[in-house]
Design an enzyme around this catalytic site. Structure first.
Site, PDB file in Angstrom:
ATOM      1  N   ILE A   1       0.753  -1.289  -0.035  1.00  9.37           N
ATOM      2  CA  ILE A   1       0.131   0.001   0.006  1.00  9.37           C
ATOM      3  C   ILE A   1       0.814   1.328   0.103  1.00  9.37           C
ATOM      4  O   ILE A   1       0.688   2.213  -0.785  1.00  9.37           O
ATOM      5  CB  ILE A   1      -0.841  -0.057   1.300  1.00  9.37           C
ATOM      6  CG1 ILE A   1      -1.961  -1.183   0.942  1.00  9.37           C
ATOM      7  CG2 ILE A   1      -1.577   1.318   1.329  1.00  9.37           C
ATOM      8  CD1 ILE A   1      -2.876  -1.166   2.180  1.00  9.37           C
ATOM      9  N   VAL A   6       2.357   2.116  -3.197  1.00  7.64           N
ATOM     10  CA  VAL A   6       1.543   2.589  -4.326  1.00  7.64           C
ATOM     11  C   VAL A   6       0.996   4.335  -3.939  1.00  7.64           C
ATOM     12  O   VAL A   6       0.814   5.022  -4.674  1.00  7.64           O
ATOM     13  CB  VAL A   6       0.374   1.858  -4.438  1.00  7.64           C
ATOM     14  CG1 VAL A   6      -0.822   2.455  -5.228  1.00  7.64           C
ATOM     15  CG2 VAL A   6       0.666   0.394  -5.145  1.00  7.64           C
ATOM     16  N   GLU A   7       0.753   4.187  -2.531  1.00 10.08           N
ATOM     17  CA  GLU A   7       0.324   5.490  -1.819  1.00 10.08           C
ATOM     18  C   GLU A   7       1.261   6.628  -2.061  1.00 10.08           C
ATOM     19  O   GLU A   7       1.198   7.873  -2.585  1.00 10.08           O
ATOM     20  CB  GLU A   7      -0.043   5.269  -0.626  1.00 10.08           C
ATOM     21  CG  GLU A   7      -1.284   4.342  -0.455  1.00 10.08           C
ATOM     22  CD  GLU A   7      -2.622   5.260  -0.722  1.00 10.08           C
ATOM     23  OE1 GLU A   7      -2.557   6.556  -1.078  1.00 10.08           O
ATOM     24  OE2 GLU A   7      -3.792   4.607  -0.523  1.00 10.08           O
ATOM     25  N   SER A   8       2.331   6.387  -1.683  1.00  9.00           N
ATOM     26  CA  SER A   8       3.536   7.529  -1.546  1.00  9.00           C
ATOM     27  C   SER A   8       5.028   7.184  -1.877  1.00  9.00           C
ATOM     28  O   SER A   8       5.784   8.116  -2.063  1.00  9.00           O
ATOM     29  CB  SER A   8       3.535   8.000  -0.030  1.00  9.00           C
ATOM     30  OG  SER A   8       3.955   6.892   0.825  1.00  9.00           O
ATOM     31  N   TYR A  14      -5.925   1.340  -8.884  1.00 10.95           N
ATOM     32  CA  TYR A  14      -5.405   1.312  -7.706  1.00 10.95           C
ATOM     33  C   TYR A  14      -5.140  -0.171  -6.850  1.00 10.95           C
ATOM     34  O   TYR A  14      -4.148  -0.536  -6.331  1.00 10.95           O
ATOM     35  CB  TYR A  14      -5.868   2.405  -6.536  1.00 10.95           C
ATOM     36  CG  TYR A  14      -5.503   2.520  -5.148  1.00 10.95           C
ATOM     37  CD1 TYR A  14      -4.356   2.847  -4.757  1.00 10.95           C
ATOM     38  CD2 TYR A  14      -6.039   1.320  -4.187  1.00 10.95           C
ATOM     39  CE1 TYR A  14      -3.963   3.107  -3.357  1.00 10.95           C
ATOM     40  CE2 TYR A  14      -5.618   1.201  -2.779  1.00 10.95           C
ATOM     41  CZ  TYR A  14      -4.445   2.006  -2.402  1.00 10.95           C
ATOM     42  OH  TYR A  14      -4.095   2.214  -1.294  1.00 10.95           O
TER      43      TYR A  14
END
Length: 239
Positions: free
Chosen positions: A110, A113-115, A201
């Site tokens: 996660i 992908v997120e940051s 996502y």
């Protein structure tokens, strides 16, 4: 001997159909009266959504029951990131994963992908830090300072643990809810919402996890019509 189970099944099916009909009727009524806004539905009660109004398509009736379990998501490649920077958070992620009893590799997937492991990341919509917490989500799960990597990770892991329980470890739904909010997933009768951003996502997180571990998060998920999700991995993506 066989009539009672059949009768019980018919009664249960009728009850589910009736409940959905009532729910759908309420949605139609609100929509007709101008009371229904899809973006509101996405962020409440989820509070985890990072969708912009432009990313939310016009409302449409959720799919039929037979089509609910089809994972209609695009092909995706596991994202690249700075391997050295990621390594600086390995111990912290492992610590939080133990505390919150979640899979550390899921946290890694996660975060990638997120940051991209950037603790200073800030989205145009206000999502902040390693796990890109919206202000409401940070407050809801105990992060008074979401800019702090430890607080950010703890709140993100708590939210993830909540979603795992909410959706009974159905990983595509858990991942979709982290992006779009559990309200959206619930509204679409426990299926991935039809938002292109959310579907991309989900595919990226699945690809990231598989690239890191060599295992698929779909193994524990209910079977899909073809048994697969179109996820492609780049051979040169660093772990």
């Amino acid at each position: 001997m066989t009539k009672r189970p059949i009768l019980a099944g018919l009664i249960a099916a009728f009850a589910v159909s009736a409940a959905w009909a009532d729910s759908w009727s309420d949605i139609q009524t609100d929509h007709a009266l101008g009371l229904y806004r899809e973006l509101d539905d996405a962020i409440a009660p989820g509070l985890g959504t990072k969708l912009s109004p432009e990313a939310v398509p016009p409302f449409r009736k959720p799919p039929a029951v037979a089509a609910i379990r089809k994972l209609d998501i695009p092909a995706a490649t596991a994202p690249s990131y700075d391997k050295r920077q990621a390594a600086t958070f390995n111990k912290l992620i492992a610590k939080v994963a133990r505390e919150q009893k979640v899979d550390p590799q899921l946290l890694h997937a996660i975060i990638a992908v997120e940051s991209g492991y950037d603790p200073t990341a800030l989205s145009p919509k206000g999502a902040q830090g390693l796990m890109q917490l919206m202000p409401q989500t940070a407050a809801r799960f105990g992060a008074s300072n979401p800019a702090d990597p430890l607080e950010n990770l703890r709140a993100g892991a708590r939210y993830l643990r909540f979603l795992l329980a909410e959706f009974k470890h159905d990983m595509p739904l858990v991942i979709a809810a982290y992006n779009a909010g559990e309200g959206s997933v619930s509204k679409y009768r426990n299926s991935i919402p039809p938002y292109p951003e959310t579907r991309k996502y989900v595919a990226k997180v699945l690809a990231s996890y598989e690239k890191r571990t060599g295992q698929s998060l779909l193994l524990a998920a209910p079977a899909t019509p073809n048994g697969r999700v179109r996820v492609t991995l780049s051979a040169d993506t660093p772990l």
